[in-house]
Design an enzyme around this catalytic site. Structure first.
Site, PDB file in Angstrom:
ATOM      1  N   CYS A  88       0.822  -1.223   0.000  1.00  0.00           N
ATOM      2  CA  CYS A  88       0.000   0.000   0.000  1.00  0.00           C
ATOM      3  C   CYS A  88       0.850   1.264   0.000  1.00  0.00           C
ATOM      4  O   CYS A  88       0.317   2.377  -0.073  1.00  0.00           O
ATOM      5  CB  CYS A  88      -0.941  -0.013   1.197  1.00  0.00           C
ATOM      6  SG  CYS A  88      -1.934  -1.510   1.258  1.00  0.00           S
ATOM      7  N   HIS A 337      -9.208   3.443  -1.159  1.00  0.00           N
ATOM      8  CA  HIS A 337      -7.840   2.941  -1.031  1.00  0.00           C
ATOM      9  C   HIS A 337      -7.481   2.021  -2.195  1.00  0.00           C
ATOM     10  O   HIS A 337      -7.329   0.804  -2.016  1.00  0.00           O
ATOM     11  CB  HIS A 337      -7.713   2.236   0.321  1.00  0.00           C
ATOM     12  CG  HIS A 337      -6.323   1.807   0.678  1.00  0.00           C
ATOM     13  ND1 HIS A 337      -5.189   2.385   0.164  1.00  0.00           N
ATOM     14  CD2 HIS A 337      -5.887   0.809   1.516  1.00  0.00           C
ATOM     15  CE1 HIS A 337      -4.114   1.785   0.656  1.00  0.00           C
ATOM     16  NE2 HIS A 337      -4.519   0.824   1.473  1.00  0.00           N
TER      17      HIS A 337
HETATM   18  N1  COA Z   1     -16.582   0.991   4.439  1.00  0.00           N
HETATM   19  C1  COA Z   1     -17.878   1.350   4.292  1.00  0.00           C
HETATM   20  N2  COA Z   1     -18.741   0.718   3.481  1.00  0.00           N
HETATM   21  C2  COA Z   1     -18.275  -0.329   2.789  1.00  0.00           C
HETATM   22  C3  COA Z   1     -16.938  -0.754   2.884  1.00  0.00           C
HETATM   23  C4  COA Z   1     -16.083  -0.057   3.756  1.00  0.00           C
HETATM   24  N3  COA Z   1     -14.811  -0.427   3.884  1.00  0.00           N
HETATM   25  N4  COA Z   1     -16.762  -1.816   2.088  1.00  0.00           N
HETATM   26  C5  COA Z   1     -17.949  -2.043   1.473  1.00  0.00           C
HETATM   27  N5  COA Z   1     -18.856  -1.146   1.911  1.00  0.00           N
HETATM   28  C6  COA Z   1     -20.272  -1.072   1.563  1.00  0.00           C
HETATM   29  C7  COA Z   1     -20.514  -1.190   0.083  1.00  0.00           C
HETATM   30  O1  COA Z   1     -20.547   0.087  -0.540  1.00  0.00           O
HETATM   31  C8  COA Z   1     -21.871  -1.855   0.034  1.00  0.00           C
HETATM   32  O2  COA Z   1     -22.855  -0.883   0.299  1.00  0.00           O
HETATM   33  P1  COA Z   1     -24.305  -0.947  -0.423  1.00  0.00           P
HETATM   34  O3  COA Z   1     -24.902  -2.255   0.025  1.00  0.00           O
HETATM   35  O4  COA Z   1     -25.004   0.257   0.086  1.00  0.00           O
HETATM   36  O5  COA Z   1     -24.002  -0.922  -1.884  1.00  0.00           O
HETATM   37  C9  COA Z   1     -21.845  -2.799   1.223  1.00  0.00           C
HETATM   38  O6  COA Z   1     -20.897  -2.227   2.143  1.00  0.00           O
HETATM   39  C10 COA Z   1     -21.440  -4.209   0.877  1.00  0.00           C
HETATM   40  O7  COA Z   1     -20.241  -4.120   0.101  1.00  0.00           O
HETATM   41  P2  COA Z   1     -19.371  -5.379  -0.276  1.00  0.00           P
HETATM   42  O8  COA Z   1     -18.426  -4.945  -1.357  1.00  0.00           O
HETATM   43  O9  COA Z   1     -20.263  -6.557  -0.558  1.00  0.00           O
HETATM   44  O10 COA Z   1     -18.576  -5.634   1.070  1.00  0.00           O
HETATM   45  P3  COA Z   1     -17.559  -6.787   1.318  1.00  0.00           P
HETATM   46  O11 COA Z   1     -17.996  -7.563   2.506  1.00  0.00           O
HETATM   47  O12 COA Z   1     -17.332  -7.574   0.052  1.00  0.00           O
HETATM   48  O13 COA Z   1     -16.206  -6.004   1.671  1.00  0.00           O
HETATM   49  C11 COA Z   1     -14.623  -5.392   3.376  1.00  0.00           C
HETATM   50  C12 COA Z   1     -16.082  -5.283   2.874  1.00  0.00           C
HETATM   51  C13 COA Z   1     -14.478  -4.559   4.619  1.00  0.00           C
HETATM   52  C14 COA Z   1     -14.287  -6.872   3.674  1.00  0.00           C
HETATM   53  C15 COA Z   1     -13.694  -4.854   2.235  1.00  0.00           C
HETATM   54  O14 COA Z   1     -14.018  -3.499   1.974  1.00  0.00           O
HETATM   55  C16 COA Z   1     -12.231  -4.960   2.638  1.00  0.00           C
HETATM   56  O15 COA Z   1     -11.627  -6.016   2.529  1.00  0.00           O
HETATM   57  N6  COA Z   1     -11.624  -3.860   3.078  1.00  0.00           N
HETATM   58  C17 COA Z   1     -10.215  -3.832   3.501  1.00  0.00           C
HETATM   59  C18 COA Z   1      -9.307  -3.660   2.315  1.00  0.00           C
HETATM   60  C19 COA Z   1      -7.869  -3.815   2.727  1.00  0.00           C
HETATM   61  O16 COA Z   1      -7.488  -4.698   3.457  1.00  0.00           O
HETATM   62  N7  COA Z   1      -7.001  -2.948   2.203  1.00  0.00           N
HETATM   63  C20 COA Z   1      -5.585  -2.993   2.480  1.00  0.00           C
HETATM   64  C21 COA Z   1      -5.307  -2.479   3.814  1.00  0.00           C
HETATM   65  S1  COA Z   1      -3.727  -2.962   4.443  1.00  0.00           S
END
Ligand code: COA
Length: 390
Positions: A88, A337
């Site tokens: 990242c 991100h």
């Molecule tokens: N914050 C707020 N809302 C989020 C979100 C987040 N991080 N991630 C997804 N959403 C929302 C989506 O917009 C969607 O909203 P909607 O239903 O109104 O359209 C809903 O939540 C479901 O989204 P979805 O894509 O199905 O969620 P998911 O369960 O597949 O993914 C996480 C959620 C948190 C697991 C994913 O965002 C993630 O892995 N984040 C971390 C990424 C990471 O590790 N980056 C590197 C860092 S070192």
């Protein structure tokens, strides 16, 4: 204050979010075009003599060797083009390489940026690709992913310093609020503490709203030798301090997981190089990949003492309008991100702030800015300091 290492004369960033129907190369061109349009004195094909691109993974688009590809799409062949990978922190490290290039005297005007097109893959696959930036035999094999790794840091911080889930939630609320003021942000809706606390658990104590999202996007800056900056703009932003540090690839190998050592070491060096103290920072963009990471960044950057990061957000010090606004762009949490793009996107926000172009999220009179970019479980840390040109 120290002499500039390099100057930023323009910047561009795409809208972050799920950007369907475009390739990473097109996102990068979109960001670069914004920077070129804002800098009419720059003729890209004539002036740019180097390209530095941060991108984490080939897996999203099954595309390696991206540096020449992006140089081609930008119409700047045959300039030397370099790609950096530091998870990242890929484009934070690209900025460092560009600084080396300019400081060496071998380059005068370079384009530095980052890109990631993550939403081609489903969340499970993205989690696996991101996880490659952790230790293979002792972390990936045991099934821990980055939300889990940062959850370990959070629980340790809570146990040692009494940091609370509410304080973590306040970081998300603040950054989502800032995101409503950024038309390029992935999320532009405000949320409440209740929304965060009641959102689904991803890796306790981190819930959905404690996590940065999976985003597509690109960002870039035009960086020049300081003596050339005025050829391109009347309002350059100078980079006056820059440092990088490394830690173990595996979190499990560290004695203390409540402190971000790479940031602490890089910040100390960058402050010393710039002749700047933490108290003098007017605006900062920090690496809030998870809410706990922002709290740990406050402490490692010297914005407060170790263990007091939660108090800073409680007291509104880091809110827009507070004494030390942090993540005015919305941060990774709300702006999004797209991992390779994040380092230079932070620099873009500081450039806008220090040239008074940040619109509704402008910090009045901001003169000195800071960016803090982290790769993996803070195995790579980059801190850069910026000053408004006189
Ligand atoms: N914050 C707020 N809302 C989020 C979100 C987040 N991080 N991630 C997804 N959403 C929302 C989506 O917009 C969607 O909203 P909607 O239903 O109104 O359209 C809903 O939540 C479901 O989204 P979805 O894509 O199905 O969620 P998911 O369960 O597949 O993914 C996480 C959620 C948190 C697991 C994913 O965002 C993630 O892995 N984040 C971390 C990424 C990471 O590790 N980056 C590197 C860092 S070192």
């Amino acid at each position: 204050m120290a002499k500039p290492l390099a100057s930023i004369v323009s910047a561009g960033v795409t809208r972050f979010g799920a950007r369907e129907g475009v390739y990473a190369r097109e996102l990068f061109v979109e960001a670069a075009q914004e920077a070129f349009d804002a800098c009419p004195n720059l003729s890209p094909a004539r002036d740019i003599d180097g390209l530095f691109v941060g991108m984490m993974s080939e897996s999203y688009e099954h595309q390696a060797h991206v540096a020449p590809m992006i140089a081609d799409w930008l119409g700047i062949l045959p300039v030397p083009a370099f790609r950096t990978e530091a998870a990242c922190a890929s484009s934070g490290v690209a900025m460092r390489c560009a600084l080396y290039a300019i400081q060496s005297g071998m380059h005068d005007v370079v384009l530095v940026g980052g890109v990631e097109k993550m939403t081609n893959l489903r969340t499970a696959s993205v989690t696996e690709v991101l996880g490659m930036a952790s230790d293979y035999p002792f972390e990936q094999w045991h099934g821990i992913s980055f939300p889990g790794i940062f959850a370990l840091m959070a629980t340790a911080h809570m146990a040692k310093y009494g940091t609370t889930e509410e304080q973590l939630a306040k970081v998300a609320v603040k950054n989502h609020q800032n995101g409503t003021l950024n038309p390029k942000a992935h999320f532009q809706k405000s949320i409440t503490i209740g929304d965060v606390l009641s959102s689904r658990v991803v890796a306790w104590p981190l819930k959905l709203y404690d996590c940065s999202p999976i985003s597509d996007g690109a960002s870039c800056i035009v960086m020049t030798a300081p003596k050339l900056a005025r050829r391109f703009t009347d309002t350059p932003v100078h980079i006056v301090g820059s440092a990088q540090a490394q830690d173990t690839i595996g979190l499990y190998e560290r004695d203390d997981v409540t402190s971000m050592n790479v940031t602490r070491i890089a910040a100390r060096k960058a402050y010393e190089m710039a002749g700047v103290r933490a108290e003098q920072i007017d605006v900062a963009e920090v690496h809030d990949c998870f809410t706990i990471a922002e709290i740990m960044a406050y402490e490692a950057l010297g914005f407060c003492s170790q263990g007091q990061g939660g108090r800073l957000v409680d007291d509104g010090i880091t809110s827009l309008g507070g004494k030390k606004p942090v993540n005015t762009s919305g941060g990774l949490k709300a702006k999004g991100h797209p991992v390779g793009a994040t380092g230079t996107a932070q620099a873009c926000e500081i450039y806008l702030q220090l040239t008074s172009q940040a619109g509704k999220r402008q910090v009045d009179g901001a003169e000195i800015g800071l960016t803090q970019n982290v790769g993996g479980s803070a195995s790579t840390g980059v801190v850069q300091l910026y000053r408004r040109g006189d």
